[in-house]
Design a protein around this motif. Structure first.
Motif, mmCIF file in Angstrom:
data_model
loop_
_atom_site.group_PDB
_atom_site.id
_atom_site.type_symbol
_atom_site.label_atom_id
_atom_site.label_comp_id
_atom_site.label_asym_id
_atom_site.label_seq_id
_atom_site.Cartn_x
_atom_site.Cartn_y
_atom_site.Cartn_z
ATOM 1 N N VAL A 107 0.814 -1.229 0.000
ATOM 2 C CA VAL A 107 0.000 0.000 0.000
ATOM 3 C C VAL A 107 0.841 1.271 0.000
ATOM 4 O O VAL A 107 0.293 2.367 0.072
ATOM 5 N N PHE A 108 2.162 1.118 -0.087
ATOM 6 C CA PHE A 108 3.030 2.293 -0.156
ATOM 7 C C PHE A 108 3.787 2.301 -1.476
ATOM 8 O O PHE A 108 4.156 1.253 -2.000
ATOM 9 N N LYS A 109 4.038 3.483 -1.989
ATOM 10 C CA LYS A 109 4.767 3.623 -3.244
ATOM 11 C C LYS A 109 6.226 3.203 -3.051
ATOM 12 O O LYS A 109 6.798 3.321 -1.960
ATOM 13 N N ILE A 110 6.808 2.720 -4.159
ATOM 14 C CA ILE A 110 8.183 2.217 -4.130
ATOM 15 C C ILE A 110 9.162 3.274 -3.613
ATOM 16 O O ILE A 110 9.989 2.998 -2.741
ATOM 17 N N GLY A 111 9.053 4.476 -4.144
ATOM 18 C CA GLY A 111 9.979 5.541 -3.750
ATOM 19 C C GLY A 111 9.894 5.857 -2.273
ATOM 20 O O GLY A 111 10.915 6.097 -1.611
ATOM 21 N N ASP A 112 8.668 5.850 -1.725
ATOM 22 C CA ASP A 112 8.491 6.152 -0.304
ATOM 23 C C ASP A 112 9.117 5.077 0.577
ATOM 24 O O ASP A 112 9.654 5.376 1.646
ATOM 25 N N GLN A 113 9.038 3.823 0.131
ATOM 26 C CA GLN A 113 9.592 2.735 0.939
ATOM 27 C C GLN A 113 11.113 2.803 1.001
ATOM 28 O O GLN A 113 11.713 2.529 2.036
ATOM 29 N N ALA A 133 16.289 8.150 -3.168
ATOM 30 C CA ALA A 133 15.561 6.938 -3.563
ATOM 31 C C ALA A 133 15.491 6.831 -5.085
ATOM 32 O O ALA A 133 15.679 5.742 -5.653
ATOM 33 N N VAL A 134 15.235 7.946 -5.747
ATOM 34 C CA VAL A 134 15.190 7.951 -7.211
ATOM 35 C C VAL A 134 16.566 7.606 -7.774
ATOM 36 O O VAL A 134 16.691 6.851 -8.749
ATOM 37 N N GLU A 135 17.605 8.120 -7.147
ATOM 38 C CA GLU A 135 18.967 7.840 -7.597
ATOM 39 C C GLU A 135 19.286 6.351 -7.445
ATOM 40 O O GLU A 135 19.954 5.758 -8.302
ATOM 41 N N MET A 136 18.808 5.723 -6.353
ATOM 42 C CA MET A 136 19.033 4.290 -6.147
ATOM 43 C C MET A 136 18.287 3.476 -7.202
ATOM 44 O O MET A 136 18.808 2.473 -7.712
ATOM 45 N N LEU A 137 17.078 3.873 -7.557
ATOM 46 C CA LEU A 137 16.331 3.173 -8.606
ATOM 47 C C LEU A 137 17.070 3.262 -9.938
ATOM 48 O O LEU A 137 17.118 2.287 -10.697
ATOM 49 N N LYS A 138 17.656 4.408 -10.191
ATOM 50 C CA LYS A 138 18.449 4.569 -11.410
ATOM 51 C C LYS A 138 19.676 3.670 -11.360
ATOM 52 O O LYS A 138 20.059 3.038 -12.361
#
Length: 320
Positions: A107-113, A133-138
């Protein structure tokens, strides 16, 4: 150089209506600093319980760490308070769980987690954590990371969810990563990508890794040392090249004979006879003797100690 993790006589037991299950039964293990080490064995041998014991995540009740020490960078984790342990989990030691769908909150967005762990442990602002968090996803190879950070876990494929879990585990630059069957639920091509990504990132961040797996092919490809676990005990430890060249324990030899080999029609796959014993009703003596083709009377009466032979440790009376 001192190991990053030194496990000494660790005993994790589960107290059930059927009796005491010795999931981790006197394990001694050293994880070299800056290297990848594997723990292999059949399902139910205690590999996952070993990793959960390191992070003190054993469910209580029915489980309990009854004895031993877990020395992490000169600190016994078993001596820390729960508050002190929370500052270690996800920060200095992180874990990549086997099934990403159960380790991500639906129930939580990926970036928030991902940002939550960064904000908690790195003491950053919410905006800084969201950007990290966005940098880690990249970094883990997720396309269009700014938009994907707003996705929920069910909106992503299995391979992408596993990349998210790796991003969460590495977000705070841990010194040690525990990876519990990180590629089991993925198809073969995605497995190779995830494994290469995980090992590459840990090398870049100079982290050590303890890889829990049953896949000896992954061990040969990625680790420098390996420990073979059976019925809660380490039965053999060695550098990977030595273990594959000359396995000493009959159980390890049985695992090796179970590996298919391309282009060698003369090699017949030979299964290990019998089944893994119940941890609440372990056989007397060596726990492997009911399945061992070399067992003799002493094996049925006495449990062997760890015997050192040319840099390899093995629990087997054949090598006394």
């Amino acid at each position: 150089m001192a190991p990053i993790l030194d496990i000494r006589n660790l005993q994790t037991h589960f107290f059930t209506s059927r009796g005491v299950a010795r999931a981790v039964d006197g394990v001694n293990l050293e994880v070299p600093r800056g290297e990848a080490m594997a723990v292999v064995g059949e399902s139910g041998c205690g590999k996952t319980m070993l990793a959960l014991s390191v992070l003190r995540l054993i469910p209580q009740p029915p489980g309990r760490i009854v004895d031993g020490k877990i020395i992490f960078d000169d600190t016994d984790l078993l001596s820390l308070s729960e508050k002190e342990m929370r500052s270690v989990r996800g920060n200095r030691i992180s874990m990549i769980f086997q099934e990403p769908m159960t380790s991500l909150n639906p129930v939580f967005k990926i970036g928030d987690q991902i940002a939550e762990a960064i904000e908690l442990h790195q003491k950053t602002t919410h905006q800084e954590a969201a950007e990290a968090a966005v940098e880690m996803l990249k970094l883990v190879g997720i396309p269009n990371p700014e938009n994907r950070a707003q996705s929920y876990p069910h909106e992503m494929s299995g391979g992408m969810r596993q990349r998210v879990v790796i991003a969460m585990a590495l977000a705070c630059n841990p010194e040690l990563v525990l990876a519990d069957e990180p590629t089991t639920a993925l198809d073969v091509t995605i497995q190779a990508q995830i494994l290469e990504l995980m090992l590459g990132l840990t090398r870049d961040k100079d982290a050590s890794i303890l890889l829990i797996t049953h896949d000896l092919g992954i061990v040969a490809q990625s680790c420098s040392r390996v420990a073979v676990m059976y019925a809660g005990k380490i039965v053999e430890q060695a550098p990977v090249t030595d273990l594959f060249r000359a396995p000493l324990h009959p159980y390890t030899q049985g695992l090796m004979r179970s590996i298919p080999r391309l282009g060698d029609k003369a090699v017949k796959l030979t299964p290990i006879t019998g089944i893994v014993p119940s941890l609440t009703d372990l056989p007397r003596g060596c726990h492997f003797h009911p399945r061992c083709p070399h067992a003799f009377d002493r094996c049925r009466e006495e449990h062997p100690p760890l015997i050192m032979q040319n840099g390899q440790g093995v629990r087997c009376w054949l090598h006394e």
